[in-house]
Design a protein around this motif. Structure first.
Motif, PDB file in Angstrom:
ATOM      1  N   ASN A  46       0.816  -1.223   0.000  1.00  0.00           N
ATOM      2  CA  ASN A  46       0.000   0.000   0.000  1.00  0.00           C
ATOM      3  C   ASN A  46       0.849   1.272   0.000  1.00  0.00           C
ATOM      4  N   LEU A  55       3.049   7.369  -2.418  1.00  0.00           N
ATOM      5  CA  LEU A  55       1.618   7.225  -2.680  1.00  0.00           C
ATOM      6  C   LEU A  55       1.122   6.153  -1.720  1.00  0.00           C
ATOM      7  N   ASP A  57      -1.910   3.939  -0.423  1.00  0.00           N
ATOM      8  CA  ASP A  57      -3.239   3.392  -0.697  1.00  0.00           C
ATOM      9  C   ASP A  57      -3.852   2.958   0.626  1.00  0.00           C
ATOM     10  N   ARG A  59      -6.523   1.225   2.175  1.00  0.00           N
ATOM     11  CA  ARG A  59      -7.539   0.243   1.785  1.00  0.00           C
ATOM     12  C   ARG A  59      -8.444  -0.129   2.940  1.00  0.00           C
ATOM     13  N   ARG A  66      -8.866   5.213  -0.341  1.00  0.00           N
ATOM     14  CA  ARG A  66      -8.332   6.415  -0.957  1.00  0.00           C
ATOM     15  C   ARG A  66      -6.828   6.277  -1.164  1.00  0.00           C
ATOM     16  N   THR A  67      -6.315   7.040  -2.095  1.00  0.00           N
ATOM     17  CA  THR A  67      -4.869   7.112  -2.290  1.00  0.00           C
ATOM     18  C   THR A  67      -4.431   8.523  -1.928  1.00  0.00           C
TER      19      THR A  67
END
Length: 195
Positions: A46, A55, A57, A59, A66-67
């Motif tokens: 992630n 970045l 992520d 989850r 959202r990222t």
């Protein structure tokens, strides 16, 4: 959690493996406005490198996944990207499906098991206590802190909501944005109106 308080807390984190984890968790948690379960749920897969930073992520979330683009910080000592990289290197985190933030045995050995949401919250609370903060910080403090500090700096609500995962006109988002300085022009509706 005010940004100045976050700086004080991470300054008190040791340089050992425990301090590296706690610093990375606090700074990355603040940067992505994480709930405690979101911090505990992060896996290595992630967290992706980008030329501009990371970045993330998110989850595991109460709302929509959202990222969050996390840029390099202007202060090396409070940069979430640098803190993450220092922790990941020291902990030898390379397996993509393993937890990003892990338990550390009292001997300093990094365990393969991730933190529970409650343990992530407890570590944030303990870091605040070690720094001598009067306010009791919890797992939600980094989330509220980002929303509050971003508002204080005049960031667009849409930009804040993109990080926190709230809908653009969310009333819940308003609840995260605290009054920080009762005498500040942005926090006191009476200052600067011409009385």
């Amino acid at each position: 959690m005010r940004l100045i308080t976050l700086r004080e807390i991470v300054a008190k984190c040791d340089t050992d493996i425990f301090g590296l984890r706690d610093r990375a968790m606090l700074l990355l948690g603040f940067a992505i406005a994480a709930r405690r379960a979101e911090l505990a749920g992060l896996r290595l897969r992630n967290i992706r490198d980008d030329d501009n930073g990371l970045l993330i992520d998110v989850r595991v979330s109460k709302t929509e996944p959202r990222t969050v683009p996390v840029p390099y910080g202007t202060r090396p000592e409070t940069c979430p990207v640098r803190a993450w990289k220092a922790w990941a290197a020291a902990a030898h985190i390379v397996e993509p499906d393993r937890h990003a933030f892990r338990r550390v045995h009292h001997t300093g050995a990094v365990q393969p098991h991730g933190l529970s949401p409650q343990r992530a919250s407890d570590l944030i609370t303990a870091a605040g206590l070690r720094a001598g903060c009067e306010e009791l910080f919890t797992g939600h403090s980094v989330r509220s802190g980002l929303a509050t500090e971003a508002r204080r700096k005049g960031k667009d609500r849409k930009a804040i909501a993109a990080i926190t995962g709230h809908k653009e006109n969310s009333k819940v988002l308003d609840g995260y944005m605290q009054i920080v300085d009762q005498w500040d022009e942005k926090d006191n509706a009476l200052v600067g109106i011409g009385l």
